[in-house]
Design a protein around this motif. Structure first.
Motif, PDB file in Angstrom:
ATOM      1  N   LEU A 229      25.973  18.991  12.219  1.00 11.88           N
ATOM      2  CA  LEU A 229      25.577  20.375  12.416  1.00 11.88           C
ATOM      3  C   LEU A 229      24.515  20.440  13.503  1.00 11.88           C
ATOM      4  CD1 LEU A 229      25.872  19.973   9.029  1.00 11.88           C
ATOM      5  CD2 LEU A 229      25.518  22.421   9.156  1.00 11.88           C
ATOM      6  N   THR A 230      24.715  21.330  14.489  1.00 10.28           N
ATOM      7  CA  THR A 230      23.682  21.606  15.480  1.00 10.28           C
ATOM      8  C   THR A 230      23.340  23.087  15.378  1.00 10.28           C
ATOM      9  OG1 THR A 230      25.231  22.123  17.288  1.00 10.28           O
ATOM     10  CG2 THR A 230      24.583  19.813  17.005  1.00 10.28           C
ATOM     11  N   HIS A 231      22.054  23.403  15.487  1.00 14.30           N
ATOM     12  CA  HIS A 231      21.623  24.780  15.250  1.00 14.30           C
ATOM     13  C   HIS A 231      20.392  25.102  16.082  1.00 14.30           C
ATOM     14  CE1 HIS A 231      22.657  28.040  12.388  1.00 14.30           C
ATOM     15  NE2 HIS A 231      21.453  28.493  12.728  1.00 14.30           N
ATOM     16  N   LEU A 240      18.040  29.418  10.915  1.00 14.42           N
ATOM     17  CA  LEU A 240      17.933  27.962  10.842  1.00 14.42           C
ATOM     18  C   LEU A 240      17.772  27.506   9.397  1.00 14.42           C
ATOM     19  CD1 LEU A 240      17.587  25.190  12.254  1.00 14.42           C
ATOM     20  CD2 LEU A 240      15.135  25.708  12.428  1.00 14.42           C
ATOM     21  N   SER A 241      17.041  28.254   8.590  1.00 19.87           N
ATOM     22  CA  SER A 241      16.829  27.869   7.198  1.00 19.87           C
ATOM     23  C   SER A 241      18.137  27.810   6.422  1.00 19.87           C
ATOM     24  CB  SER A 241      15.870  28.850   6.522  1.00 19.87           C
ATOM     25  OG  SER A 241      16.382  30.180   6.564  1.00 19.87           O
ATOM     26  N   ARG A 242      19.088  28.671   6.766  1.00 18.28           N
ATOM     27  CA  ARG A 242      20.383  28.647   6.089  1.00 18.28           C
ATOM     28  C   ARG A 242      21.177  27.408   6.480  1.00 18.28           C
ATOM     29  NH1 ARG A 242      24.006  32.961   7.246  1.00 18.28           N
ATOM     30  NH2 ARG A 242      25.220  31.906   5.648  1.00 18.28           N
ATOM     31  N   ALA A 243      21.100  27.015   7.741  1.00 19.01           N
ATOM     32  CA  ALA A 243      21.788  25.801   8.181  1.00 19.01           C
ATOM     33  C   ALA A 243      21.165  24.574   7.528  1.00 19.01           C
ATOM     34  CB  ALA A 243      21.733  25.692   9.699  1.00 19.01           C
ATOM     35  N   GLN A 244      19.842  24.568   7.416  1.00 18.59           N
ATOM     36  CA  GLN A 244      19.164  23.452   6.763  1.00 18.59           C
ATOM     37  C   GLN A 244      19.546  23.372   5.285  1.00 18.59           C
ATOM     38  OE1 GLN A 244      15.215  24.751   7.862  1.00 18.59           O
ATOM     39  NE2 GLN A 244      15.017  23.162   9.441  1.00 18.59           N
ATOM     40  N   ALA A 245      19.665  24.533   4.632  1.00 18.23           N
ATOM     41  CA  ALA A 245      20.079  24.550   3.228  1.00 18.23           C
ATOM     42  C   ALA A 245      21.503  24.040   3.076  1.00 18.23           C
ATOM     43  CB  ALA A 245      19.961  25.967   2.672  1.00 18.23           C
ATOM     44  N   THR A 246      22.363  24.359   4.051  1.00 20.52           N
ATOM     45  CA  THR A 246      23.738  23.872   4.029  1.00 20.52           C
ATOM     46  C   THR A 246      23.771  22.350   4.127  1.00 20.52           C
ATOM     47  OG1 THR A 246      24.671  25.894   4.977  1.00 20.52           O
ATOM     48  CG2 THR A 246      25.916  23.856   5.307  1.00 20.52           C
ATOM     49  N   ALA A 247      23.005  21.797   5.061  1.00 15.95           N
ATOM     50  CA  ALA A 247      22.966  20.346   5.235  1.00 15.95           C
ATOM     51  C   ALA A 247      22.450  19.663   3.973  1.00 15.95           C
ATOM     52  CB  ALA A 247      22.093  19.989   6.436  1.00 15.95           C
ATOM     53  N   ALA A 248      21.413  20.226   3.374  1.00 19.60           N
ATOM     54  CA  ALA A 248      20.838  19.631   2.165  1.00 19.60           C
ATOM     55  C   ALA A 248      21.830  19.664   1.006  1.00 19.60           C
ATOM     56  CB  ALA A 248      19.555  20.372   1.785  1.00 19.60           C
ATOM     57  N   ALA A 249      22.538  20.792   0.852  1.00 17.25           N
ATOM     58  CA  ALA A 249      23.511  20.911  -0.235  1.00 17.25           C
ATOM     59  C   ALA A 249      24.670  19.945  -0.037  1.00 17.25           C
ATOM     60  CB  ALA A 249      24.026  22.336  -0.322  1.00 17.25           C
ATOM     61  N   ALA A 250      25.102  19.786   1.206  1.00 17.07           N
ATOM     62  CA  ALA A 250      26.196  18.867   1.490  1.00 17.07           C
ATOM     63  C   ALA A 250      25.792  17.429   1.182  1.00 17.07           C
ATOM     64  CB  ALA A 250      26.625  19.007   2.952  1.00 17.07           C
ATOM     65  N   ALA A 253      25.876  16.744  -2.415  1.00 14.73           N
ATOM     66  CA  ALA A 253      27.251  16.613  -2.891  1.00 14.73           C
ATOM     67  C   ALA A 253      27.893  15.310  -2.426  1.00 14.73           C
ATOM     68  CB  ALA A 253      28.084  17.805  -2.417  1.00 14.73           C
ATOM     69  N   GLY A 254      27.102  14.442  -1.800  1.00 16.81           N
ATOM     70  CA  GLY A 254      27.591  13.129  -1.423  1.00 16.81           C
ATOM     71  C   GLY A 254      28.088  12.989  -0.002  1.00 16.81           C
ATOM     72  N   SER A 255      27.996  14.044   0.800  1.00 22.50           N
ATOM     73  CA  SER A 255      28.498  13.984   2.173  1.00 22.50           C
ATOM     74  C   SER A 255      27.494  13.308   3.103  1.00 22.50           C
ATOM     75  CB  SER A 255      28.806  15.390   2.690  1.00 22.50           C
ATOM     76  OG  SER A 255      29.857  15.975   1.955  1.00 22.50           O
ATOM     77  N   ILE A 256      28.019  12.663   4.134  1.00 26.55           N
ATOM     78  CA  ILE A 256      27.183  12.079   5.180  1.00 26.55           C
ATOM     79  C   ILE A 256      27.014  13.143   6.255  1.00 26.55           C
ATOM     80  CG2 ILE A 256      26.997  10.266   6.908  1.00 26.55           C
ATOM     81  CD1 ILE A 256      28.739   8.527   5.121  1.00 26.55           C
ATOM     82  N   VAL A 257      25.785  13.625   6.437  1.00 24.06           N
ATOM     83  CA  VAL A 257      25.528  14.762   7.310  1.00 24.06           C
ATOM     84  C   VAL A 257      24.468  14.412   8.345  1.00 24.06           C
ATOM     85  CG1 VAL A 257      24.794  17.176   7.417  1.00 24.06           C
ATOM     86  CG2 VAL A 257      26.079  16.352   5.436  1.00 24.06           C
ATOM     87  N   GLN A 258      24.764  14.738   9.598  1.00 21.03           N
ATOM     88  CA  GLN A 258      23.765  14.686  10.657  1.00 21.03           C
ATOM     89  C   GLN A 258      23.396  16.126  11.001  1.00 21.03           C
ATOM     90  OE1 GLN A 258      24.724  12.254  14.104  1.00 21.03           O
ATOM     91  NE2 GLN A 258      26.083  10.948  12.883  1.00 21.03           N
ATOM     92  N   PHE A 259      22.098  16.422  11.001  1.00 18.90           N
ATOM     93  CA  PHE A 259      21.643  17.768  11.320  1.00 18.90           C
ATOM     94  C   PHE A 259      20.648  17.714  12.475  1.00 18.90           C
ATOM     95  CE2 PHE A 259      18.713  21.313  11.047  1.00 18.90           C
ATOM     96  CZ  PHE A 259      19.576  22.388  10.937  1.00 18.90           C
TER      97      PHE A 259
END
Length: 321
Positions: A229-231, A240-250, A253-259
């Protein structure tokens, strides 16, 4: 209050401006000029079958824009989802400019449209379905659900006997299209795990975030789709806070996320060499590479390619830095 920007997102103009800068820079580029953006990137290598130059053949639906890989090897498929009120045409053009190695591209139109106030703009969700104050939290028949199911059907059709396996299928989405891409990718796990998902200026809706909590018990190491995710730090359309919340939730849930937060960037598509470099590095780790060369006297195949996006992308963007 709408959760995502519901005005037309004029990404056609933004993308055309980006492509114009890339072409201008490419025309001024000296042949042999070194660039830090052109470091070789190791791609995961599949076994070398005999049909290394095969093309894929898919049945296109109305509005689908498909372009085969320019190098003649359709090993990967990149599916692009546009923003609200936009069309797939500029995204297909952008994919051609990036010219990712061994990667065909398919730009899809949103299933909803035309969007009011646009000549032929499409959307992935109805605005009333994004605002739970209008639909209620328990609505299961809205456009968010129907779009998710439609995209699942699209993937299934593309992964037929002559199509792409899930691990070679990659998603790219902007804004509302990024939300749809993330929603789909985060639910593709285990054998259905995709190659990757990139979302620019996007975040999940509350109902999509709640769906991730059900996945926390199902997560298995290595079984989730990698996500980037880039934001923009100054995005006022999708905060930006919504994108950060998305990354944290993912991640929960076990996902490998780069933010990555892009300093000073407002709501918009890929903006400049720094952001493009993030995407190319990520794709360099996730795209599959089908070996095509046999060294003389050596049965081993090459396993490295340069992910530099063709003459009109990374090397050109570097000229703009």
């Amino acid at each position: 209050m709408m959760l995502l920007a519901q005005h037309q997102e004029p990404q056609d103009k933004q993308i055309q401006k980006t492509i114009h800068r890339l072409r201008k820079a490419s025309a001024n580029k000296t042949s042999g000029a070194a660039t830090s953006l052109q470091q070789p990137v190791s791609l995961e290598t599949t076994e070398a079958p005999e049909d290394v130059h095969r093309r894929k053949h898919i049945k296109l639906q109305p509005g689908w824009l498909y372009h085969a890989s320019p190098d003649g090897i359709d090993e990967n498929l990149l599916i692009l989802l546009h923003g609200y009120g936009d069309t797939p045409e500029p995204y297909a053009k952008l994919a051609r400019q990036m010219a990712l190695p061994q990667t065909a591209c398919l730009a899809l139109p949103g299933p909803i449209g035309p969007v009011p106030g646009t000549p032929n703009g499409r959307a992935w969700y109805n605005e009333e379905d994004e605002d739970e104050s209008l639909t209620g939290q328990n609505s299961s028949s809205n456009s968010v659900t129907s779009t998710f199911q439609w995209l699942q059907q699209v993937l299934a059709g593309l992964q037929g006997s002559d199509g792409w396996p899930a691990s070679n299928t990659h998603l790219f989405g902007f804004s509302q299209g990024g939300s749809a891409a993330l929603h789909l990718a985060l639910h593709c796990r285990g054998e259905a795990k995709l190659g990757s998902c990139v979302a620019v200026a996007a975040a999940l809706l509350p109902q999509q975030l709640r769906g991730l909590t059900e996945l926390q018990q199902q997560s298995v190491a290595g079984s989730t789709t990698p996500v980037l995710l880039t934001h923009g730090s100054k995005d006022t359309e999708v905060l930006l806070s919504r994108a950060q919340a998305t990354a944290a939730a993912a991640k929960r849930a076990g996902s490998i996320v780069q933010f990555h937060s892009i300093p000073g960037k407002i709501h918009g598509m890929i903006n400049g060499p720094a952001e493009m470099r993030l995407l190319m590095a990520f794709w360099g780790q996730s795209l599959k590479h089908r070996p095509t060369q046999v060294s003389t006297g050596d049965p081993s195949y090459t396993s490295f390619v340069e992910v530099q996006g063709g003459a009109d992308t990374l090397s050109s963007l570097q000229q703009q830095a």
